[in-house]
Motif scaffolding. Structure first.
Motif, PDB file in Angstrom:
ATOM      1  N   ALA A  28     -18.853  19.473  -9.350  1.00 51.90           N
ATOM      2  CA  ALA A  28     -19.605  18.230  -9.580  1.00 51.90           C
ATOM      3  C   ALA A  28     -19.066  17.116  -8.678  1.00 51.90           C
ATOM      4  CB  ALA A  28     -19.515  17.827 -11.048  1.00 51.90           C
ATOM      5  N   GLU A  29     -17.749  17.085  -8.499  1.00 48.39           N
ATOM      6  CA  GLU A  29     -17.157  16.105  -7.584  1.00 48.39           C
ATOM      7  C   GLU A  29     -17.630  16.348  -6.155  1.00 48.39           C
ATOM      8  OE1 GLU A  29     -12.921  15.240  -9.914  1.00 48.39           O
ATOM      9  OE2 GLU A  29     -12.952  16.555  -8.167  1.00 48.39           O
ATOM     10  N   ASP A  30     -17.645  17.605  -5.760  1.00 44.55           N
ATOM     11  CA  ASP A  30     -18.106  17.951  -4.416  1.00 44.55           C
ATOM     12  C   ASP A  30     -19.561  17.551  -4.202  1.00 44.55           C
ATOM     13  OD1 ASP A  30     -15.638  18.968  -4.008  1.00 44.55           O
ATOM     14  OD2 ASP A  30     -16.252  21.027  -3.616  1.00 44.55           O
ATOM     15  N   GLU A  31     -20.394  17.766  -5.229  1.00 41.11           N
ATOM     16  CA  GLU A  31     -21.800  17.415  -5.102  1.00 41.11           C
ATOM     17  C   GLU A  31     -21.976  15.917  -4.863  1.00 41.11           C
ATOM     18  OE1 GLU A  31     -23.667  18.830  -8.616  1.00 41.11           O
ATOM     19  OE2 GLU A  31     -23.464  20.964  -8.092  1.00 41.11           O
ATOM     20  N   ALA A  75     -12.279   8.875   9.035  1.00 41.85           N
ATOM     21  CA  ALA A  75     -12.047   8.376   7.681  1.00 41.85           C
ATOM     22  C   ALA A  75     -12.386   9.498   6.717  1.00 41.85           C
ATOM     23  CB  ALA A  75     -12.897   7.148   7.390  1.00 41.85           C
ATOM     24  N   GLU A  76     -11.789   9.466   5.544  1.00 40.52           N
ATOM     25  CA  GLU A  76     -12.113  10.471   4.535  1.00 40.52           C
ATOM     26  C   GLU A  76     -12.936   9.832   3.428  1.00 40.52           C
ATOM     27  OE1 GLU A  76     -10.324  14.041   1.769  1.00 40.52           O
ATOM     28  OE2 GLU A  76      -8.926  12.708   2.779  1.00 40.52           O
ATOM     29  N   LEU A  77     -14.039  10.454   3.095  1.00 37.78           N
ATOM     30  CA  LEU A  77     -14.886  10.012   1.993  1.00 37.78           C
ATOM     31  C   LEU A  77     -14.317  10.584   0.699  1.00 37.78           C
ATOM     32  CD1 LEU A  77     -17.544   8.353   1.751  1.00 37.78           C
ATOM     33  CD2 LEU A  77     -18.746  10.534   1.562  1.00 37.78           C
ATOM     34  N   THR A  78     -13.969   9.725  -0.236  1.00 34.09           N
ATOM     35  CA  THR A  78     -13.363  10.166  -1.493  1.00 34.09           C
ATOM     36  C   THR A  78     -14.030   9.497  -2.685  1.00 34.09           C
ATOM     37  OG1 THR A  78     -11.699   8.403  -1.428  1.00 34.09           O
ATOM     38  CG2 THR A  78     -11.117  10.503  -0.404  1.00 34.09           C
ATOM     39  N   LEU A  79     -13.857  10.094  -3.851  1.00 35.48           N
ATOM     40  CA  LEU A  79     -14.379   9.508  -5.087  1.00 35.48           C
ATOM     41  C   LEU A  79     -13.477   8.362  -5.522  1.00 35.48           C
ATOM     42  CD1 LEU A  79     -15.218  12.713  -7.152  1.00 35.48           C
ATOM     43  CD2 LEU A  79     -16.771  11.353  -5.764  1.00 35.48           C
ATOM     44  N   ARG A  80     -14.088   7.264  -5.931  1.00 35.88           N
ATOM     45  CA  ARG A  80     -13.284   6.144  -6.438  1.00 35.88           C
ATOM     46  C   ARG A  80     -12.601   6.517  -7.756  1.00 35.88           C
ATOM     47  NH1 ARG A  80     -13.690   1.469  -3.810  1.00 35.88           N
ATOM     48  NH2 ARG A  80     -15.491   1.093  -2.467  1.00 35.88           N
TER      49      ARG A  80
END
Length: 451
Positions: free
Chosen positions: A88-91, A65-70
């Motif tokens: 910041a998104e990566d963090e 599964a891929e973990l992504t920002l909502r």
């Protein structure tokens, strides 16, 4: 305060985890969210910030599964602050991975995390378990010399690296040879270019190709045909990684459409050709409403969809359709002729009716009135994902509304029932003569369609 120890996967260094101690203060773990003095619920915080998208293998089994920002930040790539915003998104993603590791919920699960080259260079990621994490890195040609030794080191430590959306430029050859995995956004390519790209990447040493952003049955079919190994995207998530049933298309008409689109013919000309084929019309509307490729507003005509897609997107879809594999379900030509006859008949009567009605919507009502028979399923299920106008849906599913009267009149003509024809003509406010003329022209049109 008691402390736990976490080991760095590469250096085996010892670092202090001050969270898992007996301190009774307020802790938000690795997700820095203000708690205003209240105990934090890390799982709830993570759920609000992050989501997971399943990745399937060729057998339809869950691979990872891929973990992504909502919610992702909106910014221009020319913005000076873009690197900081992207980092910041990566963090947030890395923090989410750490919190899952802390809770022990990963177990044997594999999670992808899409990161920048800067994040991949960070030593912080080396404290994540390599058996559970795959880093998908966005790299440009200018990053190759910097990333090469880093990717070599990470792979030696057991991490898996995926190169995200690289082209077939020879400059990427060293990275591909080490990472051996590449992920491609298939929605950006037509089938011809996608085939060429995957051949190039395989020749460069890619052992694993991942097709991402799959938002239609055609994209999934083509990706499978071209030998991609893993699949992800909104459509794949909806279907559980299984190819959807498809209806056979008229390949000669498909080639003719591709020729018209390549010549940038007027969309009205393309529409007139496409409307002659019920299967192509159905698959176009299904594609247009696929998640990620969708037409936002309800559909009232084929022309409306074509105008919103434009020549470039239409060409990509047609080439995907031409190269689609699988075992399509053959459709009885008699059923297709019946659909086209109903559609042409009902549209012709729109101009003869004493009250204003939409001819394009009547055409779609007639054209898709046989979908249940074509797909061997209830009509409400057959049109569920087409986003048709409410008047069309009411006529097809419930048999009510003004369009239902025109459909009943078409059925009466098919049954050659004089009483029903007379009653239907009166209800639709059209003359008996206009009904006969419209029926004759519709029958001729269906024969000329060469279904």
């Amino acid at each position: 305060m008691q402390n736990d120890v976490i080991q760095n996967s590469c250096d085996k260094a010892r670092i202090v985890n001050t969270v898992a101690g007996d301190w009774h203060g307020v802790a938000t773990h690795v997700l820095a969210v203000e708690t205003e003095g209240l105990p934090s619920r890390q799982d709830e915080i993570r759920e609000r910030l992050l989501s997971q998208q399943t990745i399937y293998d060729r057998d339809g089994q869950i691979h990872a599964a891929e973990l992504t920002l909502r919610v992702k930040l909106a910014y221009s790539h020319s913005q000076p602050s873009m690197p900081k915003l992207r980092n910041a998104e990566d963090e947030t993603l890395i923090a989410g991975l750490y919190s899952l590791v802390e809770e022990g919920t990963l177990r044997k699960n594999i999670l992808f995390a899409s990161v920048t080259a800067d994040t991949l260079m960070s030593a912080d990621i080396e404290y994540l378990p390599p058996q559970n994490v795959v880093f998908a890195v966005h790299a440009g040609i200018s990053d190759v010399s910097t990333l090469l030794p880093r990717i070599k080191r990470l792979t030696e430590c057991g991490y898996r690296i995926v190169l995200d959306n690289i082209n077939g430029d020879e400059a990427f050859l060293p990275l591909v040879a080490v990472a051996k995995a590449v992920r491609i956004d298939v929605s950006r390519h037509d089938a011809i270019h996608l085939d060429s790209l995957q051949r190039t990447l395989r020749a460069m040493g890619a052992h694993q190709l991942i097709a991402t952003d799959i938002c239609s049955a055609e994209m999934l079919e083509v990706s499978r045909q071209l030998g991609f190994d893993l699949f992800q995207g909104t459509f794949v998530t909806q279907t559980g990684g299984k190819p959807a049933m498809s209806m056979a298309v008229n390949r000669l008409r498909l080639l003719e459409l591709i020729d018209r689109v390549m010549a940038h013919s007027d969309m009205a000309e393309v529409e007139s050709l496409l409307k002659m084929d019920a299967v192509l019309s159905y698959r176009l509307l299904r594609y247009a409403n696929s998640a990620g490729c969708g037409v936002v507003h309800e559909i009232t005509s084929i022309g409306q969809v074509l105008q919103r897609m434009g020549h470039a997107a239409l060409y990509r879809w047609l080439t995907l359709l031409l190269h689609s594999s699988g075992k399509p379900v053959a459709v009885n030509p008699t059923v297709l002729k019946r659909a086209l006859t109903r559609a042409s008949f009902m549209q012709a009567l729109a101009g003869k009716c004493l009250q204003p009605v939409n001819g394009d919507e009547l055409y779609l009502t007639g054209l898709f009135s046989v979908l249940g028979e074509m797909l061997d399923m209830p009509i409400q299920d057959a049109i569920a994902n087409l986003n048709l106008g409410s008047s069309i849906q009411q006529a097809l599913v419930n048999g009510v509304g003004i369009y239902a009267g025109f459909l009943e009149l078409a059925l009466a003509c098919e049954a050659n029932n004089e009483t029903r024809i007379e009653n239907g003509s009166a209800q639709c406010m059209v003359s008996y003569i206009d009904v006969n003329i419209a029926l004759i022209n519709a029958l001729i049109s269906a024969e000329e369609a060469a279904l």
